[in-house]
Design an enzyme around this catalytic site. Structure first.
Site, PDB file in Angstrom:
ATOM      1  N   TRP A  21       0.775  -1.191  -0.184  1.00 49.64           N
ATOM      2  CA  TRP A  21      -0.142   0.073  -0.127  1.00 49.64           C
ATOM      3  C   TRP A  21       0.705   1.248  -0.192  1.00 49.64           C
ATOM      4  O   TRP A  21       0.468   2.127  -0.215  1.00 49.64           O
ATOM      5  CB  TRP A  21      -0.939   0.087   1.158  1.00 49.64           C
ATOM      6  CG  TRP A  21      -2.359  -0.456   1.025  1.00 49.64           C
ATOM      7  CD1 TRP A  21      -3.058  -1.579   2.075  1.00 49.64           C
ATOM      8  CD2 TRP A  21      -3.339  -0.479   0.067  1.00 49.64           C
ATOM      9  NE1 TRP A  21      -4.196  -1.857   1.418  1.00 49.64           N
ATOM     10  CE2 TRP A  21      -4.459  -1.294   0.430  1.00 49.64           C
ATOM     11  CE3 TRP A  21      -3.129   0.096  -1.272  1.00 49.64           C
ATOM     12  CZ2 TRP A  21      -5.632  -1.334  -0.404  1.00 49.64           C
ATOM     13  CZ3 TRP A  21      -4.096  -0.018  -2.277  1.00 49.64           C
ATOM     14  CH2 TRP A  21      -5.448  -0.776  -1.908  1.00 49.64           C
ATOM     15  N   HIS A  26      -1.881   2.578   4.109  1.00 49.01           N
ATOM     16  CA  HIS A  26      -1.965   2.283   5.552  1.00 49.01           C
ATOM     17  C   HIS A  26      -2.394   3.365   6.512  1.00 49.01           C
ATOM     18  O   HIS A  26      -3.304   3.079   7.276  1.00 49.01           O
ATOM     19  CB  HIS A  26      -0.476   1.914   5.855  1.00 49.01           C
ATOM     20  CG  HIS A  26      -0.339   0.450   5.323  1.00 49.01           C
ATOM     21  ND1 HIS A  26      -0.921  -0.768   5.992  1.00 49.01           N
ATOM     22  CD2 HIS A  26       0.571   0.249   4.496  1.00 49.01           C
ATOM     23  CE1 HIS A  26      -0.371  -1.802   5.124  1.00 49.01           C
ATOM     24  NE2 HIS A  26       0.623  -1.344   4.300  1.00 49.01           N
ATOM     25  N   ASP A  65       6.424  -2.649   7.733  1.00 46.87           N
ATOM     26  CA  ASP A  65       7.242  -2.404   6.630  1.00 46.87           C
ATOM     27  C   ASP A  65       8.786  -2.045   6.739  1.00 46.87           C
ATOM     28  O   ASP A  65       9.537  -2.582   6.133  1.00 46.87           O
ATOM     29  CB  ASP A  65       6.584  -1.574   5.591  1.00 46.87           C
ATOM     30  CG  ASP A  65       5.510  -2.203   4.751  1.00 46.87           C
ATOM     31  OD1 ASP A  65       5.627  -3.610   4.749  1.00 46.87           O
ATOM     32  OD2 ASP A  65       4.598  -1.362   4.447  1.00 46.87           O
ATOM     33  N   ARG A  68      10.332  -5.430   8.666  1.00 46.09           N
ATOM     34  CA  ARG A  68      10.624  -6.588   7.765  1.00 46.09           C
ATOM     35  C   ARG A  68      11.850  -6.502   7.055  1.00 46.09           C
ATOM     36  O   ARG A  68      12.598  -7.237   6.889  1.00 46.09           O
ATOM     37  CB  ARG A  68       9.414  -6.904   6.790  1.00 46.09           C
ATOM     38  CG  ARG A  68       9.407  -5.901   5.821  1.00 46.09           C
ATOM     39  CD  ARG A  68       8.239  -5.837   4.901  1.00 46.09           C
ATOM     40  NE  ARG A  68       8.205  -6.987   3.934  1.00 46.09           N
ATOM     41  CZ  ARG A  68       7.427  -7.393   3.013  1.00 46.09           C
ATOM     42  NH1 ARG A  68       6.292  -6.537   2.788  1.00 46.09           N
ATOM     43  NH2 ARG A  68       7.789  -7.929   1.856  1.00 46.09           N
ATOM     44  N   HIS A  80       2.973 -10.399   5.363  1.00 50.52           N
ATOM     45  CA  HIS A  80       2.422  -9.120   4.584  1.00 50.52           C
ATOM     46  C   HIS A  80       1.441  -9.619   3.502  1.00 50.52           C
ATOM     47  O   HIS A  80       0.922  -8.656   2.837  1.00 50.52           O
ATOM     48  CB  HIS A  80       3.363  -8.150   4.263  1.00 50.52           C
ATOM     49  CG  HIS A  80       4.261  -7.525   5.307  1.00 50.52           C
ATOM     50  ND1 HIS A  80       3.932  -6.113   5.557  1.00 50.52           N
ATOM     51  CD2 HIS A  80       4.782  -8.233   6.158  1.00 50.52           C
ATOM     52  CE1 HIS A  80       4.896  -5.882   6.687  1.00 50.52           C
ATOM     53  NE2 HIS A  80       5.408  -6.933   6.945  1.00 50.52           N
ATOM     54  N   HIS A 136      -1.437  -2.880  10.739  1.00 53.72           N
ATOM     55  CA  HIS A 136      -0.835  -2.716   9.406  1.00 53.72           C
ATOM     56  C   HIS A 136      -1.353  -3.919   8.574  1.00 53.72           C
ATOM     57  O   HIS A 136      -1.773  -3.724   7.184  1.00 53.72           O
ATOM     58  CB  HIS A 136       0.898  -3.035   9.340  1.00 53.72           C
ATOM     59  CG  HIS A 136       1.400  -2.974   8.155  1.00 53.72           C
ATOM     60  ND1 HIS A 136       2.163  -2.031   7.493  1.00 53.72           N
ATOM     61  CD2 HIS A 136       1.616  -3.972   7.375  1.00 53.72           C
ATOM     62  CE1 HIS A 136       2.689  -2.276   6.438  1.00 53.72           C
ATOM     63  NE2 HIS A 136       2.546  -3.648   6.347  1.00 53.72           N
ATOM     64  N   ASP A 140      -2.767  -4.497   4.548  1.00 48.08           N
ATOM     65  CA  ASP A 140      -2.160  -5.258   3.396  1.00 48.08           C
ATOM     66  C   ASP A 140      -3.217  -6.287   2.805  1.00 48.08           C
ATOM     67  O   ASP A 140      -3.170  -6.521   1.600  1.00 48.08           O
ATOM     68  CB  ASP A 140      -0.912  -5.884   3.992  1.00 48.08           C
ATOM     69  CG  ASP A 140       0.252  -5.284   4.068  1.00 48.08           C
ATOM     70  OD1 ASP A 140       0.355  -4.165   3.257  1.00 48.08           O
ATOM     71  OD2 ASP A 140       1.293  -5.679   4.380  1.00 48.08           O
ATOM     72  N   HIS A 146      -1.522  -8.196  -2.620  1.00 48.17           N
ATOM     73  CA  HIS A 146      -1.030  -8.777  -1.613  1.00 48.17           C
ATOM     74  C   HIS A 146      -1.722 -10.315  -1.446  1.00 48.17           C
ATOM     75  O   HIS A 146      -1.320 -11.016  -0.837  1.00 48.17           O
ATOM     76  CB  HIS A 146      -1.132  -7.992  -0.274  1.00 48.17           C
ATOM     77  CG  HIS A 146      -0.071  -7.047  -0.254  1.00 48.17           C
ATOM     78  ND1 HIS A 146       0.877  -7.128   0.938  1.00 48.17           N
ATOM     79  CD2 HIS A 146       0.416  -6.037  -0.955  1.00 48.17           C
ATOM     80  CE1 HIS A 146       1.713  -6.030   0.580  1.00 48.17           C
ATOM     81  NE2 HIS A 146       1.365  -5.380  -0.399  1.00 48.17           N
ATOM     82  N   HIS A 169       2.841  -4.128  -8.924  1.00 43.41           N
ATOM     83  CA  HIS A 169       2.572  -3.988  -7.350  1.00 43.41           C
ATOM     84  C   HIS A 169       2.627  -2.635  -6.924  1.00 43.41           C
ATOM     85  O   HIS A 169       1.827  -2.121  -6.181  1.00 43.41           O
ATOM     86  CB  HIS A 169       3.525  -5.032  -6.808  1.00 43.41           C
ATOM     87  CG  HIS A 169       3.333  -5.412  -5.424  1.00 43.41           C
ATOM     88  ND1 HIS A 169       2.459  -6.299  -4.930  1.00 43.41           N
ATOM     89  CD2 HIS A 169       3.644  -4.588  -4.115  1.00 43.41           C
ATOM     90  CE1 HIS A 169       2.421  -6.283  -3.472  1.00 43.41           C
ATOM     91  NE2 HIS A 169       3.152  -5.116  -3.200  1.00 43.41           N
TER      92      HIS A 169
HETATM   93 ZN   LIG Z   1       3.095  -4.673   4.337  1.00 38.48          ZN
END
Ligand SMILES: [Zn+2]
Ligand SMILES: *[C@@H]1O[C@H](CO)[C@@H](O)[C@H](O)[C@H]1NC(C)=O
Length: 287
Positions: A21, A26, A65, A68, A80, A136, A140, A146, A169
């Site tokens: 996103w 988000h 994000d 990760r 995600h 979050h 997603d 996703h 994406h």
């Molecule tokens: Zn994410």
């Protein structure tokens, strides 16, 4: 705002922008949720997150994000998305047994972090992580790509947007959302969310909103999340790749494609924001 600064730094360092996103989407989901949560829910999460501002959900909505991308949080990368191994645009579907890998997926992660939020024996910092993940991941799971395995959720589909080379994406994470919101700042997210909130309360979505949350249950989190993933994934067939792969590869996607995608992006953000509000309400009530 640390998360936002960090993700900008990561982008500037040249890492691929597969961040979901994008912060804007988000934050918009978080602000929609902020506008619908019960006052007891607001106090509960403001206390847990240590933030009494009105941005208490939006400020942490993109933290996952950044996490990760760290060594400590690398294991959470599969949380995600869910790699639906279907065949768009002719056939879309999500199956947990087929698509949720051994490292987990967005459906299992929503369930895991919802349970962890309700586990009082966990430390406050573990429950803060769980809150930030739930906030979050409910965003997603609403992004159609996703919930799609094809070409790494469209990351490997090269496209053009407004003359710039990018991938499908990223167009769904950021470009279409930014074109709707008229920017990518926190204030753009807030005003976009205000528009969607009005649509839910008195406008286009008024009659549909109750259906978005019917059957929503934190005690069968996996089943609720699977429903959301299936809806998102269906959009891959009906909108994202409706005209096939060659169409998205051959046309600049800032034109007619964005016009067609706009109501879907608005709907997905509105839905997930409203669902997040009800989800957080249920958690705060049970905690
Ligand atoms: Zn994410
Ligand atoms: C649940 O979350 C914890 C904390 O981040 C993580 O260590 C664990 O692997 C997760 N479990 C599943 C099944 O996703």
């Amino acid at each position: 705002m640390a998360a936002r600064v960090l993700s900008l730094a990561l982008l500037a360092s040249g890492l691929p922008s597969t961040l979901a996103w994008g912060a804007l989407g988000h934050e918009a989901v978080a602000y929609v949720a902020t506008n619908f949560v019960a006052s007891t829910t607001k106090s509960y999460f403001q206390t847990l997150l240590g933030d009494t501002s009105t941005d208490y959900l939006a400020s942490v909505a993109s933290w996952a994000d950044s996490w990760r991308s760290t060594t400590a949080g690398k294991f959470s990368a599969p949380f995600h998305y869910i790699d639906a191994n279907d065949s768009p645009p002719s056939s879309c579907s999500v199956s947990l047994s087929r698509d949720c890998g051994s490292g987990g997926c967005v459906v299992s992660a929503i369930s895991n972090y919802t349970t962890r939020l309700l586990t009082s024996s966990l430390s406050k910092s573990e429950r803060q992580i769980a809150a930030k993940m739930v906030i979050h991941l409910l965003g997603d799971i609403g992004q159609p790509l996703h919930c799609e395995a094809l070409d790494v959720g469209g990351n490997d589909i090269d496209v053009t947007y407004d003359g710039d080379s990018t991938n499908l994406h990223a167009v769904w994470d950021s470009n279409i959302a930014e074109s709707i919101a008229g920017g990518s700042s926190l204030s753009s997210a807030k005003s976009w969310a205000a528009t969607l909130t009005t649509a839910i309360k008195t406008g286009t979505y008024k009659s549909a909103a109750a259906g978005w949350v019917s059957g929503l249950s934190i005690t069968s989190a996996q089943s609720s999340a699977l429903t959301w993933a299936s809806e998102s994934n269906a959009e891959v067939c009906s909108t994202v790749l409706a005209k096939g792969l060659s169409y998205v590869e051959k046309n600049d996607l800032s034109g007619a494609y964005t016009t067609t995608a706009t109501p879907v992006v608005n709907l997905q953000i509105a839905k997930q924001g409203y669902r997040l509000a009800k989800w957080l309400d249920a958690i705060a009530a049970a905690a």
